[in-house]
Design an enzyme around this catalytic site. Structure first.
Site, PDB file in Angstrom:
ATOM      1  N   LYS A 155     -12.590   3.250  -8.501  1.00  0.00           N
ATOM      2  CA  LYS A 155     -13.275   4.492  -8.087  1.00  0.00           C
ATOM      3  C   LYS A 155     -14.251   5.030  -8.419  1.00  0.00           C
ATOM      4  CE  LYS A 155     -11.759   4.399  -3.651  1.00  0.00           C
ATOM      5  NZ  LYS A 155     -12.438   3.691  -2.422  1.00  0.00           N
ATOM      6  N   TYR A 178      -6.528   2.490  -9.013  1.00  0.00           N
ATOM      7  CA  TYR A 178      -6.903   3.007  -8.323  1.00  0.00           C
ATOM      8  C   TYR A 178      -8.042   3.809  -8.971  1.00  0.00           C
ATOM      9  CZ  TYR A 178      -7.428   5.802  -3.856  1.00  0.00           C
ATOM     10  OH  TYR A 178      -9.003   6.344  -3.087  1.00  0.00           O
ATOM     11  N   SER A 234      -2.923   8.009  10.701  1.00  0.00           N
ATOM     12  CA  SER A 234      -1.493   7.399  11.957  1.00  0.00           C
ATOM     13  C   SER A 234      -0.405   7.038  11.598  1.00  0.00           C
ATOM     14  CB  SER A 234      -2.176   6.894  12.917  1.00  0.00           C
ATOM     15  OG  SER A 234      -1.911   5.263  12.136  1.00  0.00           O
TER      16      SER A 234
END
Length: 231
Positions: free
Chosen positions: A120, A116, A152
């Site tokens: 980036k 990750y 959420s």
């Protein structure tokens, strides 16, 4: 037949949500370069311009490349890549990338975190090199850190755990509206065109890590990415 039915259902759903009859559905799987190429070909045949802001996933850079000329036809245009503060911990192992076509050598939790961060860093470097290549074209490019956003509750999380952590998370994380502000700033703020290729956070220009400022690294990543994408 099923694809046509799915498209009709999606069109009806989009209209119900937006009230706009002019929304066009195009299939795109960012995990497949073949799908990206098909999408780009369909788009170039049917649409006069491109307004595109998205995260940088596998294949997305190729979509930008294919639509490069289309962006120049509707200048002034902007390209926005959502990176992350964690790009500072990223690294690009080119021998590994050439042999495994991946940024890491394993699939552990630590490897996933490394992947990750490195992806980036690739976002930041891609933006820098793209800005260099588009210099003088009236197309500007920006990468950004949106901030840590409270999302959420996913299906996999327990309801009781979610209820417990949300009050604390709201103190530390941005809501979706807050998390979108830097993206909107890069898309809409007047006068930032001379900052093409740079990195933003909290709606302000920020310095990237040392690797993210390496033009030679950015150029090499671009060239390797072209080979891996078959361009």
């Amino acid at each position: 037949m099923y694809r046509g039915i799915l498209q009709d259902l999606l069109s009806v759903t989009v209209f119900q949500e937006s009230g706009n009859h002019q929304v066009v559905f195009m299939q795109l799987d960012l995990a497949s370069l073949k799908s990206v190429r098909n999408f780009a070909e369909s788009f170039l045949k049917s649409e006069p311009r491109l307004d595109f802001s998205s995260t940088m996933q596998d294949g997305l850079g190729m979509a930008f490349g294919v639509n490069h000329l289309r962006l120049q036809r509707c200048v002034p245009s902007r390209i926005i890549n959502v990176a992350a503060l964690l790009h500072r911990f990223g690294n690009i192992d080119f021998p590994l990338l050439a042999s495994k076509k991946d940024l890491v050598s394993g699939q552990s939790t630590w490897h996933n975190f490394q992947a990750y961060c490195s992806s980036k860093l690739c976002n930041v470097l891609f933006t820098r090199e793209l800005a260099n290549r588009l210099e003088g074209s009236a197309v500007s490019c920006y990468s950004l850190h949106p901030g840590q956003c409270l999302r959420s509750r996913g299906k996999a999380r327990s309801c009781s755990l979610y209820i417990l952590i949300v009050p604390f998370a709201k103190l530390l994380f941005l809501d979706p509206e807050g998390g979108s502000q830097t993206t909107l700033h890069c898309a809409l703020q007047e006068g930032i065109e001379p900052l093409s290729g740079r990195y933003f956070s909290n709606c302000a220009l920020q310095q990237v890590g040392a690797k993210g400022r390496d033009d030679a690294l950015a150029k090499k990543l671009w060239e390797v990415s072209e080979r891996l994408s078959g361009l």
